[in-house]
Write a protein that holds these residues in place. Structure first.
Motif, short mmCIF file in Angstrom:
data_model
loop_
_atom_site.label_atom_id
_atom_site.label_comp_id
_atom_site.label_asym_id
_atom_site.label_seq_id
_atom_site.Cartn_x
_atom_site.Cartn_y
_atom_site.Cartn_z
N THR A 273 64.71 72.34 96.27
CA THR A 273 63.67 71.64 96.88
C THR A 273 62.88 70.64 95.97
OG1 THR A 273 62.62 74.31 97.52
CG2 THR A 273 61.11 72.19 97.39
N LEU A 274 63.35 70.64 94.35
CA LEU A 274 62.73 69.24 93.84
C LEU A 274 63.22 68.10 94.13
CD1 LEU A 274 62.31 70.58 90.56
CD2 LEU A 274 60.75 68.76 92.07
N SER A 275 64.67 68.20 94.08
CA SER A 275 66.02 67.62 94.26
C SER A 275 65.84 66.75 96.09
CB SER A 275 67.28 67.96 94.14
OG SER A 275 67.98 67.20 94.37
N HIS B 193 70.07 94.50 84.90
CA HIS B 193 69.31 93.52 84.08
C HIS B 193 70.16 92.20 84.86
CE1 HIS B 193 67.39 90.63 81.31
NE2 HIS B 193 69.09 90.74 80.31
N ARG B 194 71.65 92.48 84.91
CA ARG B 194 71.99 91.39 84.81
C ARG B 194 71.69 91.50 86.62
NH1 ARG B 194 77.42 90.33 87.66
NH2 ARG B 194 77.72 92.39 88.54
N ILE C 153 68.86 89.01 86.58
CA ILE C 153 69.34 87.54 85.88
C ILE C 153 69.68 86.98 87.43
CG2 ILE C 153 70.67 86.64 84.45
CD1 ILE C 153 70.65 88.48 82.49
N ARG C 154 71.17 87.61 88.05
CA ARG C 154 71.52 86.95 89.40
C ARG C 154 69.72 86.54 90.35
NH1 ARG C 154 76.50 87.68 90.37
NH2 ARG C 154 75.91 87.91 92.46
N LEU D 128 65.76 80.05 90.80
CA LEU D 128 65.60 78.43 90.34
C LEU D 128 66.29 77.99 91.16
CD1 LEU D 128 65.54 79.40 86.46
CD2 LEU D 128 64.36 78.97 87.90
N GLN D 129 67.44 78.11 91.50
CA GLN D 129 68.72 77.43 92.30
C GLN D 129 67.76 76.73 93.88
OE1 GLN D 129 71.55 79.90 92.51
NE2 GLN D 129 72.50 78.84 90.97
N LEU E 125 70.26 89.06 75.08
CA LEU E 125 70.87 89.51 76.39
C LEU E 125 69.95 89.02 77.01
CD1 LEU E 125 74.07 91.62 75.68
CD2 LEU E 125 74.02 88.94 77.11
N THR F 148 53.37 78.62 100.48
CA THR F 148 54.59 79.24 100.56
C THR F 148 53.79 80.63 99.91
OG1 THR F 148 54.10 77.93 98.79
CG2 THR F 148 56.30 78.44 100.08
N LEU G 13 64.21 76.34 93.82
CA LEU G 13 63.33 75.37 93.45
C LEU G 13 64.36 74.11 92.86
CD1 LEU G 13 60.84 76.66 90.86
CD2 LEU G 13 61.04 77.18 93.64
N GLU G 14 65.66 73.95 91.76
CA GLU G 14 65.62 72.97 92.19
C GLU G 14 66.39 72.14 93.45
OE1 GLU G 14 70.05 72.57 91.33
OE2 GLU G 14 69.28 70.23 91.22
N GLU H 117 62.78 64.76 95.30
CA GLU H 117 63.09 63.19 94.70
C GLU H 117 63.75 61.73 95.67
OE1 GLU H 117 64.40 63.63 90.87
OE2 GLU H 117 63.54 65.10 90.47
N ILE I 39 68.23 83.08 89.28
CA ILE I 39 69.18 82.05 88.76
C ILE I 39 68.35 81.60 90.59
CG2 ILE I 39 71.41 81.28 89.68
CD1 ILE I 39 72.34 82.87 86.91
#
Lengths: 137, 137
Positions: A108-110, A91-92, A95-96, A102-103, A60, A137, A105-106, A113, A99
């Motif tokens: 920005t990367l998107s 911990h949860r 994790i949030r 990472l979202q 977990l 940054t 980052l995704e 691209e 997330i």
DNA sequence: CCTTGACCTTACCCTTGTGGTAACCTTTAT
DNA sequence: ATAAAGGTTACCACAAGGGTAAGGTCAAGG
């Protein structure tokens, strides 16, 4: 008549590797195992249960440090379940948080691209953006 | 008359630490820097741009290995932008994958927490579930 | 001229949580 | 008796740095 398990058997039962089990012992996460006359580690069902807890908590995403705290609570018959819940909740939240990062980052990367034609030409918006110290940054 | 920057100045300009810059050199990510008579590393604007690329790519979560590939493309005037885009796309997919994993973890944790009363009683559904090798993952 | 402080150099240990390997001993089965 | 399988310790490696020590250098100011 207690059935002791060797480290390999304990590993198989818990889904851990023998290496991991030794590591947890070295880290002080679990008490030193009993030893056979030849020096083999031997585990009883209580310890197997403890190792199972570690295995599941690792799965977990709990860190060994957090698992240490979980084990303390697990071993304490006077624990309050709210303390366990608080650990899980913290911990949860981590994790949030991850997330969300990472979202971002995704996203920005998107966008990067989308600006790149992605053909055979060397001209590339992605590289252009990366070498540009724009929004430091 | 070229204005060379010391490692500290290059660090400040790029947002990296001097330690990181030395690390990248040791890893072979960037060529060995020029040196002053006293042995100080000196950077020109081309190298600062390269370091900026590393910094930005690290920020976006690219590994040093991936950045190595990016730098190869950056240095290659005959590159195809689709190769850069492919690298970015692969990284983006890895991020999406990681997000999915974390979301699954969060969901599981959330369910565990919901089962735990979180009061002063030692009875705890979270601990019970962790010590239970139920669905051996 | 000399000191002080800020900066640079290398080199080494620390982190997290494992995996790999070597060299060696024990148990089990044939 | 011997070989395979499994145990033991000890050490090295990874990513991607941070921390610190011991020392060399540079610019400013008394």
């Amino acid at each position: 008549m207690t059935d002791w398990l060797t480290i390999g058997e304990a590993a198989e039962q818990t889904g851990l590797s023998a290496k991991q089990i030794r590591h947890y012992e070295a880290r002080g996460l679990v008490r030193d195992a009993h030893r056979s006359d030849a020096g083999y580690r031997l585990y009883d069902c209580h310890q197997v249960q403890q190792l199972t807890l570690i295995r599941q908590a690792r799965y977990l995403g709990f860190s060994l440090r957090e698992i240490d705290a979980l084990l303390q609570l697990w071993a304490d018959p006077t624990r309050a379940s709210k303390d366990v819940k608080a650990l899980a909740e913290r911990h949860r939240q981590a994790i949030r948080q991850r997330i969300t990062e990472l979202q971002q980052l995704e996203k920005t990367l998107s966008a990067l691209e989308a600006d790149c034609r992605g053909d055979d030409d060397p001209d590339c918006a992605i590289l252009a953006s990366l070498t540009d110290p724009e929004h430091r940054t």
